[in-house]
Design a protein around this motif. Structure first.
Motif, PDB file in Angstrom:
ATOM      1  N   THR A  21      10.001   0.974 -24.625  1.00 15.11           N
ATOM      2  CA  THR A  21       9.723  -0.171 -25.870  1.00 15.11           C
ATOM      3  C   THR A  21       9.308  -1.311 -24.735  1.00 15.11           C
ATOM      4  N   ALA A  22       7.879  -1.676 -24.938  1.00 15.88           N
ATOM      5  CA  ALA A  22       7.659  -3.445 -25.037  1.00 15.88           C
ATOM      6  C   ALA A  22       7.107  -3.945 -25.833  1.00 15.88           C
ATOM      7  N   SER A  23       6.892  -5.266 -25.426  1.00 15.83           N
ATOM      8  CA  SER A  23       6.482  -6.294 -26.336  1.00 15.83           C
ATOM      9  C   SER A  23       4.887  -5.528 -26.177  1.00 15.83           C
ATOM     10  N   LEU A  24       4.579  -5.569 -24.604  1.00 18.33           N
ATOM     11  CA  LEU A  24       2.627  -5.456 -24.635  1.00 18.33           C
ATOM     12  C   LEU A  24       3.105  -3.864 -24.023  1.00 18.33           C
ATOM     13  N   GLY A  25       1.997  -2.808 -24.407  1.00 16.12           N
ATOM     14  CA  GLY A  25       1.746  -1.747 -23.686  1.00 16.12           C
ATOM     15  C   GLY A  25       3.116  -0.621 -24.125  1.00 16.12           C
ATOM     16  N   GLY A  26       3.807  -0.357 -24.584  1.00 15.67           N
ATOM     17  CA  GLY A  26       5.399   0.389 -25.391  1.00 15.67           C
ATOM     18  C   GLY A  26       4.957   1.504 -23.878  1.00 15.67           C
ATOM     19  N   GLY A  27       4.260   2.144 -24.090  1.00 15.01           N
ATOM     20  CA  GLY A  27       4.349   3.480 -23.316  1.00 15.01           C
ATOM     21  C   GLY A  27       3.758   3.117 -21.549  1.00 15.01           C
ATOM     22  N   LEU A  28       1.973   1.901 -21.724  1.00 14.64           N
ATOM     23  CA  LEU A  28       1.354   1.949 -20.788  1.00 14.64           C
ATOM     24  C   LEU A  28       1.506   0.302 -20.992  1.00 14.64           C
ATOM     25  N   ASP A  29       1.126  -0.423 -20.005  1.00 17.61           N
ATOM     26  CA  ASP A  29       0.367  -1.707 -19.873  1.00 17.61           C
ATOM     27  C   ASP A  29      -0.261  -1.240 -18.317  1.00 17.61           C
ATOM     28  N   VAL A  30      -2.200  -1.538 -18.777  1.00 12.01           N
ATOM     29  CA  VAL A  30      -2.811  -1.342 -17.229  1.00 12.01           C
ATOM     30  C   VAL A  30      -3.710  -2.505 -16.943  1.00 12.01           C
ATOM     31  N   SER A  31      -3.269  -2.808 -16.052  1.00 18.15           N
ATOM     32  CA  SER A  31      -4.103  -4.000 -16.038  1.00 18.15           C
ATOM     33  C   SER A  31      -4.962  -3.557 -14.538  1.00 18.15           C
ATOM     34  N   GLY A  32      -4.198  -2.623 -13.999  1.00 18.03           N
ATOM     35  CA  GLY A  32      -5.947  -1.658 -12.940  1.00 18.03           C
ATOM     36  C   GLY A  32      -6.370  -0.851 -12.999  1.00 18.03           C
ATOM     37  N   THR A  33      -6.036  -0.053 -12.615  1.00 18.81           N
ATOM     38  CA  THR A  33      -7.137   1.325 -12.903  1.00 18.81           C
ATOM     39  C   THR A  33      -6.390   2.461 -13.533  1.00 18.81           C
ATOM     40  N   ASP A  63       1.170  -1.428  -0.379  1.00 18.17           N
ATOM     41  CA  ASP A  63       0.085  -0.160   0.245  1.00 18.17           C
ATOM     42  C   ASP A  63       0.850   1.804  -0.033  1.00 18.17           C
ATOM     43  N   GLY A  64       0.760   2.702  -0.524  1.00 17.03           N
ATOM     44  CA  GLY A  64       1.849   3.391  -0.958  1.00 17.03           C
ATOM     45  C   GLY A  64       0.564   4.583  -1.890  1.00 17.03           C
ATOM     46  N   THR A  65       1.345   5.529  -1.924  1.00 16.93           N
ATOM     47  CA  THR A  65       1.112   6.535  -2.700  1.00 16.93           C
ATOM     48  C   THR A  65       2.363   7.816  -3.321  1.00 16.93           C
ATOM     49  N   PHE A  66       2.566   7.353  -4.488  1.00 15.28           N
ATOM     50  CA  PHE A  66       3.337   8.035  -5.534  1.00 15.28           C
ATOM     51  C   PHE A  66       3.500   9.444  -6.116  1.00 15.28           C
ATOM     52  N   THR A  67       3.525  10.298  -5.732  1.00 16.69           N
ATOM     53  CA  THR A  67       3.131  11.585  -6.433  1.00 16.69           C
ATOM     54  C   THR A  67       4.328  12.585  -7.063  1.00 16.69           C
ATOM     55  N   MET A  68       3.903  12.624  -8.632  1.00 16.81           N
ATOM     56  CA  MET A  68       5.431  12.855  -9.679  1.00 16.81           C
ATOM     57  C   MET A  68       4.879  14.285  -9.666  1.00 16.81           C
ATOM     58  N   VAL A  89       3.621   0.282 -10.628  1.00 16.98           N
ATOM     59  CA  VAL A  89       2.684  -0.048  -9.952  1.00 16.98           C
ATOM     60  C   VAL A  89       1.457  -1.074  -9.854  1.00 16.98           C
ATOM     61  N   CYS A  90       2.221  -1.825  -7.878  1.00 22.93           N
ATOM     62  CA  CYS A  90       1.335  -2.204  -8.228  1.00 22.93           C
ATOM     63  C   CYS A  90       0.209  -2.489  -6.928  1.00 22.93           C
ATOM     64  N   GLU A  91      -0.007  -3.485  -6.972  1.00 23.06           N
ATOM     65  CA  GLU A  91      -1.720  -3.307  -6.698  1.00 23.06           C
ATOM     66  C   GLU A  91      -2.028  -3.113  -5.357  1.00 23.06           C
ATOM     67  N   ASN A  92      -2.931  -2.001  -4.994  1.00 23.47           N
ATOM     68  CA  ASN A  92      -2.879  -1.294  -4.111  1.00 23.47           C
ATOM     69  C   ASN A  92      -2.347  -0.468  -3.619  1.00 23.47           C
TER      70      ASN A  92
END
Length: 181
Positions: free
Chosen positions: A67-79, A1-6, A25-28
């Motif tokens: 660069t990535a195989s899936l989601g070059g910029g961002l891969d989102v499984s959360g929100t 659990d935690g929050t990071f603000t950039m 960005v991990c779950e929760n």
């Protein structure tokens, strides 16, 4: 659990053999990106710039040249709640040049532009996701190879467009022509 603000600064040139080249960005957990840049990062599998299994609030800043195989910029499984900022010039060697969306995708501002993928969806790949586009959101000028392709709906998924404001601009290219939805 935690929050990071950039609020500013840069996350540049990082590499992950699996997920989250620049940020994981991990779950929760919550990542609030209000400014700065995440650029030039690489992931072997998911999320060259960011892999998000928690919550990402993208209010400003840029996610670019990752660069990535899936989601070059961002891969989102959360929100993902995107109100501003840009996701641009990213590359996926498989699908989702800008974003590979498997979680909840809400975009009310900002832009996803000039991203590329090899197989599916230069801009956003909506794959097993709930998605809403509205406000001033723009998804434009993305490609699969040399073919314009801003988004792809996988597995019969649906995207709500213009849910909150009527001035949304989302373009989908088909056979070289542009239809504004």
């Amino acid at each position: 659990d935690g929050t990071f603000t950039m609020y500013g600064g840069n996350i540049v040139g990082c590499k992950a053999t699996s997920n989250g080249g620049g940020v994981m960005v991990c779950e929760n957990t919550t990542f609030n990106m209000n400014g700065g840049s995440i650029t030039g990062n690489t992931a072997g599998r998911f999320g060259g710039g960011i892999k998000c299994d928690g919550t990402l609030n993208l209010n400003g800043g840029s996610i670019s040249n990752n660069t990535a195989s899936l989601g070059g910029g961002l891969d989102v499984s959360g929100t993902l709640d995107m109100l501003g900022g840009s996701i641009s010039n990213n590359t996926a060697t498989d699908l989702g040049g800008g974003v590979n969306a498997n979680g909840t995708f809400n975009m009310y501002g900002g832009e996803i532009t000039n991203n590329k993928a090899t197989n599916h969806s230069g801009g956003v790949c909506f794959n097993n996701t709930a998605a809403t586009l509205g406000g001033t959101a723009k998804i434009t000028n993305n490609f699969v190879g040399d073919t314009p392709n801003n988004f792809k709906l996988m597995n019969g998924k649906k995207v709500g467009i213009g849910t909150y404001e009527a001035n949304s601009i989302v373009s989908k290219h088909s056979r070289g022509k542009t239809a504004h939805i």
